[in-house]
Design an enzyme around this catalytic site. Structure first.
Site, PDB file in Angstrom:
ATOM      1  N   GLU A  59       1.401   4.069   2.691  1.00  0.00           N
ATOM      2  CA  GLU A  59       1.752   3.658   4.049  1.00  0.00           C
ATOM      3  C   GLU A  59       3.262   3.762   4.254  1.00  0.00           C
ATOM      4  O   GLU A  59       3.974   2.776   4.468  1.00  0.00           O
ATOM      5  CB  GLU A  59       1.202   2.254   4.324  1.00  0.00           C
TER       6      GLU A  59
ATOM      7  N   GLU B  42       1.408  -4.055  11.529  1.00  0.00           N
ATOM      8  CA  GLU B  42       0.857  -2.716  11.342  1.00  0.00           C
ATOM      9  C   GLU B  42       1.561  -1.750  12.282  1.00  0.00           C
ATOM     10  O   GLU B  42       1.894  -2.114  13.417  1.00  0.00           O
ATOM     11  CB  GLU B  42      -0.644  -2.699  11.684  1.00  0.00           C
TER      12      GLU B  42
ATOM     13  N   HIS C  91       2.725  -2.857   7.087  1.00  0.00           N
ATOM     14  CA  HIS C  91       1.743  -1.832   6.701  1.00  0.00           C
ATOM     15  C   HIS C  91       1.754  -0.692   7.711  1.00  0.00           C
ATOM     16  O   HIS C  91       2.428  -0.764   8.734  1.00  0.00           O
ATOM     17  CB  HIS C  91       0.342  -2.448   6.675  1.00  0.00           C
TER      18      HIS C  91
ATOM     19  N   HIS D 103       0.867  -1.186   0.000  1.00  0.00           N
ATOM     20  CA  HIS D 103       0.000   0.000   0.000  1.00  0.00           C
ATOM     21  C   HIS D 103       0.904   1.235   0.000  1.00  0.00           C
ATOM     22  O   HIS D 103       1.566   1.528   0.997  1.00  0.00           O
ATOM     23  CB  HIS D 103      -0.915  -0.014   1.230  1.00  0.00           C
TER      24      HIS D 103
END
Ligand SMILES: [Zn+2]
Length: 494
Positions: free
Chosen positions: A233, A401, A328, A230
């Site tokens: 990010e 994350e 991420h 992504h």
């Protein structure tokens, strides 16, 4: 964030405004309505025609106020989060309010004190704006969309100011970083081109391990790490760089890890999206983290390349693929945390919790309580879910994350904003956690004796003194005074 479904309500489902936004603004000067004279200082010039830039449109609301429209991801108008643009031709003491009016998400860390980043030509280090000058609210003037407004006072006429959603980390920066590693001629660091993106950018694959592990017939325990699927990010890249920097260092732990494990790292899975300033998608508008089940060599070539390699390793009896971690950044949660899979096999499920538990002991910003395990149908196309189904019971697949904004240290309530350094430190802690997982600690002392000490880890260089409602927790004056910016507080005149 990795795990959001494309159909989730906060993903948005329209283009956010009536007029389509074609591309980025290019040295666009805003003149007051009806103004016919020569352009002059204070007529702001907006630009986003640079790498990872993103700003689609500017409308002046009043002398002081501007509505700014994020350019949607290429070929996918539903994602509008990342912004990154410059403003120049300012007047000294010029006060403005910028409203970002077309976010595609409603939930946001702006509600928790997150603030946009700023730097300027004469102060090139990124800073977060004071959160007290940032407002996030539902706006009746913009179809009740959530709007983020911030007040700002320009202070140096010759400076070009740059504003961004989070610390940028471009494709070019990444290439320079890898070039510099290659120049060090380390015999345990290998860089190859695993494939190319649709726009012919490199898909880099790094291998970090002792050369002994690469000799013919050697058995390999592999840790596979990916990042930036992504593109918006950006913290993913800082964490990944932290992992790489640690693994190639002379730290005794790094030496032991290289002897026992083979690290395969593809730090930038979506180089086109990164280059273009997209938030979530590739050039062609695909969320690549929903296409692991059947990636196409022409539509998702980078994903296809990585998947082929992983399957090849899986089929090689000499190779044991033990970990897959996809990195991420999260736009609504604090701290670092993980997502894992759910297995019928209770013992496997328990064993899967070990790595995040160990990481929690090593990294003060990592939260085990925020770590969760799931098997939602909408996440079936993610790397973690797909590989969790493919690989055998001794392999573990996680999404790592990290918050776009801050972390809360256990036992306290104050949010500490992440810096680039703090993201990299999380990466170093991820790397060293493999030592605990494989119980290699006794070996470290053996190699530690003849090795020069690693530089003492510096604390994050900059804690923002302005945290909404809890400013007293952040005494001023610590760290990095040289580049510290005291932007004038523009909130009073409005
Ligand atoms: Zn993500």
């Amino acid at each position: 964030m990795a795990e959001r479904s494309q159909t989730a309500p906060e993903a948005g489902n329209d283009t956010g405004n009536d007029d389509a936004i074609g591309g980025n603004v290019s040295k666009y000067m805003v003149l007051p309505t009806g103004y016919c004279g020569q352009p002059k200082k204070g007529h702001l010039i907006f630009d986003a025609c640079f790498e990872s830039g993103n700003l689609g449109r500017v409308e002046q609301v009043s002398e002081f106020e501007y509505d700014l429209f994020i350019r949607p991801d290429t070929c996918n108008p539903r994602f509008r989060v990342w912004f990154n643009f410059t403003v120049e031709n300012v007047k000294e003491s010029q006060r403005v309010i910028f409203n970002i009016v077309n976010f595609s998400k409603t939930k946001s860390l702006y509600r928790d004190g997150m603030a946009p980043m700023v730097k300027s030509t004469s102060r090139p280090k990124w800073q977060r704006l004071p959160p007290k000058n940032v407002y996030y609210y539902r706006c009746p003037d913009h179809k009740k969309n959530y709007v983020m407004s911030f007040a700002f006072c320009f202070d140096r006429e010759e400076d070009i100011y740059q504003f961004a959603y989070c610390y940028p980390y471009t494709y070019t920066r990444f290439q320079h970083y890898l070039d510099s590693l290659q120049k060090r001629n380390m015999d345990y660091f290998f860089r190859e081109q695993l494939g190319q993106s649709v726009q012919q950018r490199q898909l880099d694959l790094l291998t970090i391990t002792s050369p002994d592990n690469l000799r013919e017939g050697a058995e390999q325990k592999v840790v596979f790490i990916t990042g930036r699927v992504h593109p918006g990010e950006t913290p993913s890249s800082f964490v990944c760089q932290g992992i790489i920097d640690f693994l190639v260092s002379q730290h005794p732990i790094a030496r032991v890890l290289r002897e026992h494990l083979v690290f395969k790292i593809a730090p930038m899975l979506n180089p086109d999206g990164v280059y273009l300033g997209n938030y979530r998608c590739s050039l062609m508008g695909f969320d690549l983290n929903r296409h692991w089940l059947d990636p196409s060599p022409w539509a998702h070539p980078t994903l296809h390349g990585v998947k082929q390699l992983i399957i090849q390793m899986y089929n090689d009896p000499k190779t044991s693929l033990e970990f897959y971690i996809d990195i991420h950044a999260h736009s609504t949660m604090m701290n670092g945390f993980m997502y894992g899979n759910i297995f019928e096999d209770e013992e496997r499920f328990q064993r899967q919790a070990i790595f995040p538990k160990l990481l929690c002991q090593n990294a003060e910003d990592f939260s085990y309580s925020s770590t969760s395990f799931n098997r939602d149908a909408v996440k079936a196309g993610t790397g973690r879910r797909f590989l969790g189904g493919l690989l055998d019971h001794t392999s573990y697949c996680y999404t790592l994350e990290v918050s776009f904004y801050s972390y809360i240290v256990g036992g306290t309530t104050a949010a500490v904003p992440y810096t680039e350094e703090a993201y990299m430190k999380l990466g170093r802690n991820v790397a060293r956690t493999f030592l605990d997982y494989y119980r290699l600690n006794p070996l470290v002392e053996k190699v530690a004796v003849p090795v020069p000490r690693l530089r003492k880890e510096k604390p994050p260089p900059y804690k923002h003194p302005f945290v909404r409602g809890s400013a007293s927790n952040y005494p001023n004056g610590k760290g990095d005074k040289k580049s510290s910016v005291n932007y004038k507080d523009p909130s009073n005149p409005f």
